[in-house]
Design a protein around this motif. Structure first.
Motif, PDB file in Angstrom:
ATOM      1  N   UNK A  20       0.747  -1.306   0.079  1.00  0.00           N
ATOM      2  CA  UNK A  20      -0.056   0.036  -0.060  1.00  0.00           C
ATOM      3  C   UNK A  20       0.796   1.334  -0.089  1.00  0.00           C
ATOM      4  N   UNK A  21       0.343   2.461  -0.430  1.00  0.00           N
ATOM      5  CA  UNK A  21       0.886   3.717  -0.350  1.00  0.00           C
ATOM      6  C   UNK A  21       0.149   4.502   0.517  1.00  0.00           C
ATOM      7  N   UNK A  22       0.874   4.924   1.643  1.00  0.00           N
ATOM      8  CA  UNK A  22       0.423   5.084   2.811  1.00  0.00           C
ATOM      9  C   UNK A  22       1.027   6.455   3.404  1.00  0.00           C
ATOM     10  N   UNK A  23       0.489   7.300   3.851  1.00  0.00           N
ATOM     11  CA  UNK A  23       0.825   8.513   4.371  1.00  0.00           C
ATOM     12  C   UNK A  23       0.480   8.776   5.789  1.00  0.00           C
ATOM     13  N   UNK A  24       1.381   9.649   6.566  1.00  0.00           N
ATOM     14  CA  UNK A  24       1.179   9.891   7.999  1.00  0.00           C
ATOM     15  C   UNK A  24       1.376  11.500   8.083  1.00  0.00           C
TER      16      UNK A  24
ATOM     17  N   UNK B 293       5.202  -1.410   2.890  1.00  0.00           N
ATOM     18  CA  UNK B 293       4.689  -0.650   2.232  1.00  0.00           C
ATOM     19  C   UNK B 293       5.536   0.888   2.022  1.00  0.00           C
ATOM     20  N   UNK B 294       4.993   1.545   1.126  1.00  0.00           N
ATOM     21  CA  UNK B 294       5.590   2.573   0.740  1.00  0.00           C
ATOM     22  C   UNK B 294       5.051   3.974   1.687  1.00  0.00           C
ATOM     23  N   UNK B 295       5.819   4.210   2.562  1.00  0.00           N
ATOM     24  CA  UNK B 295       5.356   5.320   3.590  1.00  0.00           C
ATOM     25  C   UNK B 295       5.913   6.715   3.123  1.00  0.00           C
ATOM     26  N   UNK B 296       4.837   7.807   3.285  1.00  0.00           N
ATOM     27  CA  UNK B 296       5.369   9.141   3.175  1.00  0.00           C
ATOM     28  C   UNK B 296       4.708   9.845   4.465  1.00  0.00           C
TER      29      UNK B 296
END
Length: 413
Positions: A1-5, A32-35
């Motif tokens: 998943x592409x996940x943002x915080x 996961x791809x985290x930004x």
């Protein structure tokens, strides 16, 4: 998943501000791809962390996680005006200079505190069509009112009403809403949050193995091995109700007991004066640097968690509860509601009535009666309970599942 915080606080800031970083690393470690969209680190001093210089925006990579930092007004002092400036400046900067980095995500995790974070959150939710998991780490306006920042004037009711409506709008826009304790979940349901949105997401503690303390703090402070040390570490404010602890110490005549208070806050000077009038061994250490915290944790035979008696107390779960259990230390909890339940269920805690010096004194006498070896056994029970209930692995599992559910809700919409 592409996940943002999205969080105003992030590494390398310590204490509760470090928890989003733990989550980011945990999610990245699962592929996961985290930004991350956050501010320049300045907690808890209000001064920029070494190695940082304020600018409109800056990008960096931390532990495989892409981090966008945006400008803010750094402040953590006792001024409501400067604190509000910090909150609103981050929200405005994140909206203007950060939301682009959160485009194209499958889901966005948002720390709800401060609630001004809703401005960039709403933009990402509606302009970029990214579903949101809103993690309620602090209850607003309850936590602000309990801190004393709203005062007692006529404007308090209007401010609370405004923040209540603001929070309701945040809840409506989120696909999922995480709550950190059962009491908070029940309260959110009573405030109209649909139960199908609610998901239990208790907090974790940073679990990096700390470096061995450089010094033995007990020896440094001249505390002998026969002494029983109670430690309070954290904010020294009105919401913590520490007056009752000082008064309780004065009621206990066991000469082995020593109380260490580390931290700072609005009530610090008054408590120092109150303790100075007592004949008991109560020592104020001030705010210790982060690298001294392992030594402080090791010095305490039992750690004190306190909340002032209030309607808010039943729903508050200070992060120091998880940190103390994770460190394998016993707990004296002068609190009600969820904190008292965890203290009892973990087997690590002794519970006293908040704000009641006589009840807290009874807890202190029980600590002294148990002695250091039995308090160590309580701490071991607490560490096992933490592993089962609050560990990072368990927390990341829960957040990951909630993010998937939020993404699925977004796809259906």
């Amino acid at each position: 998943m592409r996940i943002g915080l999205l969080s105003q606080w992030f590494d390398p800031e310590p204490g509760p501000a470090a928890l989003p970083g733990v989550l980011a690393r945990g999610l990245a470690g699962r592929g996961h791809q985290v930004r991350v969209l956050t501010g320049f680190p300045n907690y808890p001093t209000g001064r920029l962390a070494p190695g940082y210089r304020m600018s409109r925006r800056a990008d960096e990579t931390r532990d495989g996680v892409a981090v966008r930092r945006v400008a803010l007004y750094p402040s953590h002092d006792n001024s409501p005006v400067r604190r509000l400036a910090s909150y609103t400046s981050f929200a405005a900067s994140a909206l203007a200079s950060g939301t682009g980095t959160l485009r194209g995500l499958d889901a966005l995790w948002v720390s709800n505190s401060p609630i001004t974070v809703s401005l960039p959150m709403w933009f990402v939710r509606y302009a970029h069509r990214v579903p949101v998991l809103l993690h309620v780490l602090d209850l607003w306006p309850d936590s602000v009112a309990a801190s004393g920042f709203l005062g007692d004037g006529r404007g308090r009711a209007a401010a609370e009403k405004c923040m209540t409506g603001w929070c309701a709008a945040m809840y409506r826009s989120a696909a999922r809403i995480g709550y950190i304790s059962p009491g908070v979940g029940e309260l959110l349901a009573r405030r109209g949050v649909p139960e199908e949105k609610l998901v239990y997401l208790p907090l974790w503690a940073p679990e990096e193995t700390p470096a061995p303390p450089h010094t033995d703090l007990r020896a440094e402070l001249g505390i002998g091995p026969d002494r029983i040390v109670l430690v309070y570490a954290g904010t020294i404010g009105e919401a913590q109700g520490l007056d009752a602890l000082v008064d309780a110490c004065a009621l206990v005549d066991d000469p082995r007991l020593v109380c260490l208070v580390a931290g700072s806050g609005l009530a610090e000077q008054r408590l120092r004066e109150r303790a100075a009038a007592s004949s008991r061994d109560i020592r104020f250490l001030g705010r210790l640097p982060r690298d001294r915290m392992p030594a402080l944790m090791a010095a305490g035979d039992v750690h004190y968690v306190s909340l002032r008696p209030s309607g808010m107390g039943a729903y508050t779960m200070p992060s120091k509860v998880q940190a103390t259990l994770a460190a394998g230390r016993a707990v004296l909890a002068a609190a009600e509601g969820d904190v008292a339940t965890v203290a009892r269920d973990s087997g690590a805690g002794i519970v006293a009535r908040p704000g009641d010096p006589d009840s807290i004194a009874d807890g202190l006498r029980e600590i002294c009666q148990l002695g250091r070896e039995k308090l160590d056994l309580l701490g071991l029970a607490g560490r096992e309970y933490y592993r089962r209930t609050f560990s990072v692995a368990t927390g990341v599992d829960r957040v990951e599942a909630a993010l998937r559910a939020a993404a699925e809700t977004g796809r259906r919409r």
